[in-house]
Enzyme design. Structure first.
Site: not given
Length: 214
Positions: A44, A133
């Site tokens: 990411e 998340k």
């Protein structure tokens, strides 16, 4: 990459390497190689890193299907558009933005909003997000994740913050389906590529060990 495939790969591989900082493009590409050498195949690149929108397509072009490339710190629909236009295969946010979630669901691209409380988690789940998340997880630790999952056992949580090779097992035992790892893996420009590979390998071993005991 469709939502179900991105979700499957993240759960299978388990470790999302987070690249955040001011790195030259060649260094980011070399970091991708170092991560792969250590067994980490999901990365990411955060949008608040200079050059991120250039790095995402370059990573995809160099590594093709060997590396899944996402964008982090995607807080608004406009940022989501920029990230996916650059080729991000999934997106991650520190916050829950309903317009961003709606855009991602319409386009069938995984967006992982950031949540912290049971209410935020349920709101994101009700909006259609199944993978969330948990951020910042370092201030509450695995015990909080375990407590959160007691009433929300149908939600896939990915704790981010404070995850290392030493703590990964505790987070997985508490119910994490994957983890996001930042500075405990990619620590800065002075870090050697060999060190990135070593840290990636340690995380991979920790992931495999905790699942072997399950």
């Amino acid at each position: 990459m469709r939502i179900d495939e991105a979700t499957r790969r993240i759960k299978q591989d388990g470790i999302i390497a987070i690249i955040r900082g001011d790195y030259p493009l060649p260094r980011i590409l070399d970091t991708g190689e170092a991560l792969l050498a250590g067994g980490v195949t999901i990365v990411e690149v955060t949008l608040n890193s200079p050059g991120c929108l250039e790095a995402i397509p370059k990573l995809r072009g160099r590594f093709a299907d060997r590396l899944i490339v996402g964008a982090g710190t995607v807080r608004t629909p406009e940022q989501w558009d920029a990230a996916t236009d650059a080729g991000a295969q999934f997106t991650v946010a520190p916050n829950f933005s309903l317009p961003t979630v709606s855009r991602a669901l319409t386009e069938d691209i995984l967006h992982m909003p950031g949540v912290f409380t049971p209410t935020e988690a349920q709101d994101a789940f009700a909006a259609g997000c199944r993978m969330l998340k948990l951020f910042p997880s370092d201030v509450v630790g695995p015990a909080y994740l375990k407590a959160l999952r007691a009433p929300l056992n149908d939600v896939d949580f990915v704790p981010t913050g404070g995850v290392s090779a030493d703590t990964l097992g505790a987070f997985v035992r508490a119910g994490a389906v994957a983890v996001g790892v930042g500075s405990a893996l990619v620590a800065g420009a002075s870090q050697t590529l060999d060190n990135i590979t070593d840290r990636a390998r340690q995380l991979r071993v920790a992931w495999e060990e905790v699942h072997a005991r399950a």
